[in-house]
Design an enzyme around this catalytic site. Structure first.
Site, PDB file in Angstrom:
ATOM      1  N   PHE A 122      16.081  20.729  78.665  1.00 46.63           N
ATOM      2  CA  PHE A 122      15.718  20.476  77.450  1.00 46.63           C
ATOM      3  C   PHE A 122      16.827  20.287  76.376  1.00 46.63           C
ATOM      4  CE2 PHE A 122      11.744  21.919  74.857  1.00 46.63           C
ATOM      5  CZ  PHE A 122      10.837  21.335  76.002  1.00 46.63           C
ATOM      6  N   GLN A 235      12.231  21.920  60.872  1.00 50.90           N
ATOM      7  CA  GLN A 235      12.453  21.026  62.033  1.00 50.90           C
ATOM      8  C   GLN A 235      11.382  19.865  62.229  1.00 50.90           C
ATOM      9  OE1 GLN A 235      12.127  22.718  66.328  1.00 50.90           O
ATOM     10  NE2 GLN A 235      14.317  21.843  66.069  1.00 50.90           N
ATOM     11  N   HIS A 237      10.154  17.504  64.847  1.00 49.13           N
ATOM     12  CA  HIS A 237      10.263  17.265  66.155  1.00 49.13           C
ATOM     13  C   HIS A 237      10.249  15.637  66.615  1.00 49.13           C
ATOM     14  CE1 HIS A 237       9.048  17.220  70.584  1.00 49.13           C
ATOM     15  NE2 HIS A 237       9.288  18.455  70.457  1.00 49.13           N
ATOM     16  N   LEU A 251       1.591  17.148  69.051  1.00 49.51           N
ATOM     17  CA  LEU A 251       3.140  17.161  69.945  1.00 49.51           C
ATOM     18  C   LEU A 251       2.986  16.320  71.195  1.00 49.51           C
ATOM     19  CD1 LEU A 251       5.941  18.499  69.389  1.00 49.51           C
ATOM     20  CD2 LEU A 251       5.412  20.160  71.227  1.00 49.51           C
ATOM     21  N   GLU A 254       8.804  17.893  74.502  1.00 46.26           N
ATOM     22  CA  GLU A 254      10.177  17.576  74.817  1.00 46.26           C
ATOM     23  C   GLU A 254      10.291  17.513  76.294  1.00 46.26           C
ATOM     24  OE1 GLU A 254      12.920  19.219  72.079  1.00 46.26           O
ATOM     25  OE2 GLU A 254      14.444  19.548  73.554  1.00 46.26           O
ATOM     26  N   ARG A 285      17.129  18.200  68.423  1.00 42.98           N
ATOM     27  CA  ARG A 285      16.170  17.604  68.185  1.00 42.98           C
ATOM     28  C   ARG A 285      16.323  17.079  66.491  1.00 42.98           C
ATOM     29  NH1 ARG A 285      11.369  22.343  69.157  1.00 42.98           N
ATOM     30  NH2 ARG A 285      11.217  21.381  71.421  1.00 42.98           N
ATOM     31  N   HIS A 350       7.416  20.427  62.767  1.00 36.79           N
ATOM     32  CA  HIS A 350       7.188  21.214  64.058  1.00 36.79           C
ATOM     33  C   HIS A 350       7.241  22.661  63.854  1.00 36.79           C
ATOM     34  CE1 HIS A 350       6.662  21.812  68.236  1.00 36.79           C
ATOM     35  NE2 HIS A 350       7.880  22.214  68.291  1.00 36.79           N
ATOM     36  N   ARG A 385      16.597  24.658  65.406  1.00 40.24           N
ATOM     37  CA  ARG A 385      16.044  25.421  66.764  1.00 40.24           C
ATOM     38  C   ARG A 385      16.252  24.490  68.105  1.00 40.24           C
ATOM     39  NH1 ARG A 385      11.382  26.135  69.563  1.00 40.24           N
ATOM     40  NH2 ARG A 385      10.077  24.834  68.411  1.00 40.24           N
TER      41      ARG A 385
HETATM   42  C1  LIG Z   1       2.424  22.005  70.078  1.00 41.80           C
HETATM   43  C2  LIG Z   1       3.152  22.971  70.032  1.00 41.80           C
HETATM   44  C3  LIG Z   1       4.352  23.292  71.085  1.00 41.80           C
HETATM   45  C4  LIG Z   1       5.459  24.050  71.262  1.00 41.80           C
HETATM   46  N1  LIG Z   1       6.013  24.362  72.354  1.00 41.80           N
HETATM   47  C5  LIG Z   1       7.001  25.239  72.317  1.00 41.80           C
HETATM   48  C6  LIG Z   1       7.681  25.399  73.759  1.00 41.80           C
HETATM   49  O1  LIG Z   1       7.583  24.778  74.484  1.00 41.80           O
HETATM   50  N2  LIG Z   1       8.834  26.307  73.541  1.00 41.80           N
HETATM   51  C7  LIG Z   1       9.013  26.968  72.519  1.00 41.80           C
HETATM   52  O2  LIG Z   1       9.850  27.952  72.567  1.00 41.80           O
HETATM   53  N3  LIG Z   1       8.367  26.985  71.446  1.00 41.80           N
HETATM   54  C8  LIG Z   1       7.173  25.907  71.175  1.00 41.80           C
HETATM   55  N4  LIG Z   1       6.740  25.926  70.103  1.00 41.80           N
HETATM   56  C9  LIG Z   1       6.957  26.795  69.055  1.00 41.80           C
HETATM   57  C10 LIG Z   1       6.275  28.081  69.207  1.00 41.80           C
HETATM   58  O3  LIG Z   1       4.930  27.847  69.861  1.00 41.80           O
HETATM   59  C11 LIG Z   1       5.982  28.990  68.151  1.00 41.80           C
HETATM   60  O4  LIG Z   1       6.964  28.857  67.247  1.00 41.80           O
HETATM   61  C12 LIG Z   1       5.523  30.477  68.248  1.00 41.80           C
HETATM   62  O5  LIG Z   1       4.487  30.290  69.381  1.00 41.80           O
HETATM   63  C13 LIG Z   1       5.209  31.264  67.008  1.00 41.80           C
HETATM   64  O6  LIG Z   1       4.640  32.585  67.499  1.00 41.80           O
HETATM   65  P1  LIG Z   1       4.332  33.496  66.282  1.00 41.80           P
HETATM   66  O7  LIG Z   1       3.926  34.723  67.288  1.00 41.80           O
HETATM   67  O8  LIG Z   1       5.507  33.987  65.691  1.00 41.80           O
HETATM   68  O9  LIG Z   1       3.288  33.059  65.737  1.00 41.80           O
HETATM   69  P2  LIG Z   1       1.823  32.355  65.977  1.00 41.80           P
HETATM   70  O10 LIG Z   1       1.591  32.015  67.352  1.00 41.80           O
HETATM   71  O11 LIG Z   1       1.725  31.062  64.899  1.00 41.80           O
HETATM   72  O12 LIG Z   1       0.867  33.302  65.442  1.00 41.80           O
HETATM   73  C14 LIG Z   1       0.547  33.873  64.079  1.00 41.80           C
HETATM   74  C15 LIG Z   1      -0.787  34.718  64.130  1.00 41.80           C
HETATM   75  O13 LIG Z   1      -0.799  35.256  62.506  1.00 41.80           O
HETATM   76  C16 LIG Z   1      -2.044  34.881  62.289  1.00 41.80           C
HETATM   77  N5  LIG Z   1      -2.341  35.141  61.088  1.00 41.80           N
HETATM   78  C17 LIG Z   1      -1.513  34.128  60.034  1.00 41.80           C
HETATM   79  N6  LIG Z   1      -1.748  34.374  58.903  1.00 41.80           N
HETATM   80  C18 LIG Z   1      -2.660  35.525  58.913  1.00 41.80           C
HETATM   81  C19 LIG Z   1      -3.172  36.470  57.814  1.00 41.80           C
HETATM   82  N7  LIG Z   1      -2.975  36.187  56.552  1.00 41.80           N
HETATM   83  N8  LIG Z   1      -4.018  37.367  58.193  1.00 41.80           N
HETATM   84  C20 LIG Z   1      -4.219  37.836  59.383  1.00 41.80           C
HETATM   85  N9  LIG Z   1      -3.532  36.983  60.359  1.00 41.80           N
HETATM   86  C21 LIG Z   1      -2.805  35.767  60.214  1.00 41.80           C
HETATM   87  C22 LIG Z   1      -2.657  33.948  63.137  1.00 41.80           C
HETATM   88  O14 LIG Z   1      -3.856  33.986  63.022  1.00 41.80           O
HETATM   89  C23 LIG Z   1      -2.043  34.318  64.350  1.00 41.80           C
HETATM   90  O15 LIG Z   1      -2.660  35.013  65.267  1.00 41.80           O
HETATM   91  C24 LIG Z   1       5.772  24.943  70.054  1.00 41.80           C
HETATM   92  C25 LIG Z   1       4.709  24.692  68.966  1.00 41.80           C
HETATM   93  C26 LIG Z   1       3.819  23.780  68.962  1.00 41.80           C
HETATM   94  C27 LIG Z   1       3.187  23.628  67.551  1.00 41.80           C
END
Ligand SMILES: Cc1cc2nc3c(=O)[nH]c(=O)nc-3n(C[C@H](O)[C@H](O)[C@H](O)COP(=O)(O)OP(=O)(O)OC[C@H]3O[C@@H](n4cnc5c(N)ncnc54)[C@H](O)[C@@H]3O)c2cc1C
Length: 571
Positions: A122, A235, A237, A251, A254, A285, A350, A385
């Site tokens: 990556f 960021q 992407h 997306l 990568e 990135r 991203h 990142r």
């Molecule tokens: C398409 C894509 C591909 C990616 N691929 C990778 C990868 O291969 N490797 C990598 O390391 N990272 C990757 N990322 C980044 C990574 O997926 C995210 O940064 C990470 O999953 C975020 O996780 P989180 O638990 O912080 O939040 P999230 O998974 O965003 O979860 C947030 C939660 O909070 C809840 N929420 C939000 N606001 C409220 C509210 N006011 N009240 C109640 N609930 C609320 C939502 O409903 C959700 O349940 C990718 C991102 C994208 C978009």
């Protein structure tokens, strides 16, 4: 008497059911607490599910020279020396344990022929380091964590939107939320609250992020008095879809480049040889995204305004095995067969590197009883990142957050909530329900266009000032937004509630971008094209009255034994 609502008590309340929230729930529950998780979406549907390429951990299964020290250096250097060194150290040291633990929980990673967890290359990772499940790694992680959570005594509320953090004597004592599918208000009394609400990508028009990423946690924390940090670091992407319009920004992992894909301009030139002769498509990135942008701006783009990404030389079997989602995504949405045709791609918003400022070990914020983990928190990624580090982040710091909040809650008691606080918040939510106001979607559209047009991949003073002025105009319109209907299943009401949080996130990005008069990592300014040692600092955002105050703070100094692991910074 308070407005009608449901009362609920818990030790630890976790807002968000993505990877960070679920991993925190497991840790807080295993350390003996009553844990409640709420999500505005559904269990198993969080943004994490979209993660594709993999999770970074220095297992060294393919490259035996890999180690936590190299992973640490990659993370810190690519964060352009403003990451919190302790967070980078903890991530690099603990990611392998978290991956092995996931496997013990039941996750099925792709394998090498010898049966070890396979790891892919990556961008800007020195070694092949990303453990993956094809290009559906996030789905496997969420399914695995969900399974663990469901087998524990953890309470879930889905479609419950938290609107405010409750405090008493400067201490967090719970939160208020609206159950979106029933229209009931919930008042949670909690000893500790963890914000794990993900990012704010939706403040931009073209983004890879899901509908949930509206920066709610930033608004909740900021309004509760928590400091934010480095919000200007957004960021881009390098590769999002550009066509058809309905999927613009989606997306393109990568993993395509990690598995051998190359970037070409309309003249057939593999231009990354020019921009980054050594690392080529697998440079960081920010570098690849700006190269793609520069080629498009120079008129060497594709018919739909992107550049080409080509992996056809790898053959159909390899592509369909390694990148099944990408194959389906292009076939279904664009009618393009990526085993035979080139993809058209362009930069897409991203990830937010900035967010709530937290303590590295416990993830506590500066507000007593409030913790934060995952994309909503800041410090680890600095100015840029590395791919794969977010999934590692949500597991390493999700767990630490659960332990931190769980440990804090142990000797605390539940506090009583002040009834007028509840009434005022319920009245605020209900005040959006009236005919004749401004349409929240119009304001959100103007806000996201303002960010994409003026606070994009290359920034300058004039555009940033324009962006701030536009945002201030939009902010003044927030009190007059409204929707018809009632409290139940009202998407328009949800938009009204998300909008003020989006405004806070956008204002922080713009103000930080104005303050940082240099180019560093993801933050590039055409009027200050160089990195400046005076800005090797973090920007801290605090709420003072109704204003956002910014200050530059020195990056925490690292001890000598850690310093010697890091390549020296050059200016
Ligand atoms: C398409 C894509 C591909 C990616 N691929 C990778 C990868 O291969 N490797 C990598 O390391 N990272 C990757 N990322 C980044 C990574 O997926 C995210 O940064 C990470 O999953 C975020 O996780 P989180 O638990 O912080 O939040 P999230 O998974 O965003 O979860 C947030 C939660 O909070 C809840 N929420 C939000 N606001 C409220 C509210 N006011 N009240 C109640 N609930 C609320 C939502 O409903 C959700 O349940 C990718 C991102 C994208 C978009």
């Amino acid at each position: 008497m308070t407005d009608k609502h449901v009362d609920y008590e818990t030790d630890v309340l976790i807002i968000g059911a993505g990877g960070a929230g679920l991993r925190a729930a497991i840790a807080a529950n295993d350390s003996g607490n009553k844990v409640t998780v709420v999500t505005k979406s559904l269990l198993g549907k969080a943004h994490t599910v979209m993660a594709e390429g993999g999770i970074a951990a220095s297992l060294g299964n393919l490259d035996s020279k890999d180690s936590w020290e190299v992973h640490f250096n990659d993370t810190f250097v690519e964060g352009v020396y403003i990451s919190n060194w302790k967070m980078a150290e903890l991530l690099a040291k603990e990611a392998p344990e978290r991956v092995i633990e996931l496997e013990k929980y039941g996750a099925l990673f792709d394998r090498t022929p010898e049966g070890k967890i396979s790891q892919r290359a990556f961008g800007a990772h020195t070694y092949r380091r990303l453990c993956h499940v094809g290009d559906r790694t996030g789905l496997e992680i969420i399914k695995t964590l969900e399974d663990q959570v469901l087998h524990r005594d953890i309470v879930f509320f889905d479609e419950l939107y938290i609107t405010k953090i409750l405090k008493k004597d400067e201490k967090v004592i719970g939160a208020i939320g609206l159950k979106l599918n029933s229209g009931e208000f919930y008042v949670f009394r909690a000893k500790a609250v963890i914000i794990a609400t993900g990012g704010c990508g939706k403040i931009y028009k073209v983004t890879s992020n899901s509908w949930e990423s509206t920066g709610d946690g930033l608004g909740l924390a900021f309004n509760a008095g928590a400091e934010l940090m480095d919000m200007e670091m957004i960021q881009f992407h390098p590769t999002g879809m550009v066509y058809p319009p309905g999927v613009k920004g989606l997306l393109v992992t990568e993993g395509v480049r990690g598995d051998g894909g190359i970037l070409l301009n309309s003249q057939g030139e593999r231009y990354m040889l020019r921009y980054s002769p050594k690392k080529k498509e697998l440079d960081a990135r920010d570098i690849v995204a700006r190269a793609n942008y520069a080629e498009i701006m120079a008129g060497r783009g594709t018919p739909h305004g992107g550049v080409y990404l080509d992996i056809t030389h790898k053959g159909a079997d390899y592509i369909k095995t390694k990148l099944p989602s990408m194959y389906a995504q292009f076939k279904d949405f664009a009618g393009v067969d990526i085993t035979k045709e080139k993809m058209e791609v362009a930069p897409t918003v991203h990830y937010q590197m900035g967010g709530i400022k937290v303590d590295p070990e416990t993830t506590k914020t500066n507000v007593e009883g409030l913790f934060a983990a995952g994309e909503v928190a800041s410090g680890l990624h600095g100015a840029n990142r590395l791919g794969g580090n977010s999934l590692a982040d949500i597991l390493v710091f999700g767990r630490r957050s659960g332990l931190g909040a769980g440990g804090y809650a142990r000797d605390k008691k539940l506090e009583t909530v002040n009834p007028p606080d509840v009434d005022t918040e319920i009245a605020r939510v209900k005040s959006f329900l009236r005919e004749g106001g401004k349409n929240p979607y119009d304001i959100i559209e103007s806000l996201s266009a303002n960010m994409s047009d003026n606070v994009g991949i290359i920034r300058n003073e004039e555009n940033l000032e324009k962006a701030l002025k536009n945002l201030q105009d939009l902010k003044l319109q927030v009190p007059s937004v409204s929707v018809g209907g009632n409290l139940k299943y009202n998407k328009g009401l949800l938009a009204c509630l998300e909008l003020p949080n989006m405004i806070i996130a956008a204002e922080a990005v713009i103000r930080g971008a104005l303050m940082r008069k240099e180019s560093r990592g993801a933050h590039a300014r055409s009027d200050y094209p160089k990195k400046d040692p005076n800005f090797r600092k973090n920007i801290i955002y605090t709420k003072i009255g109704n204003d956002m105050k910014l200050e530059l703070r020195p990056v925490p100094e690292m001890p000598d034994e850690i310093k010697k692991l890091v390549d020296p910074e050059e200016y």
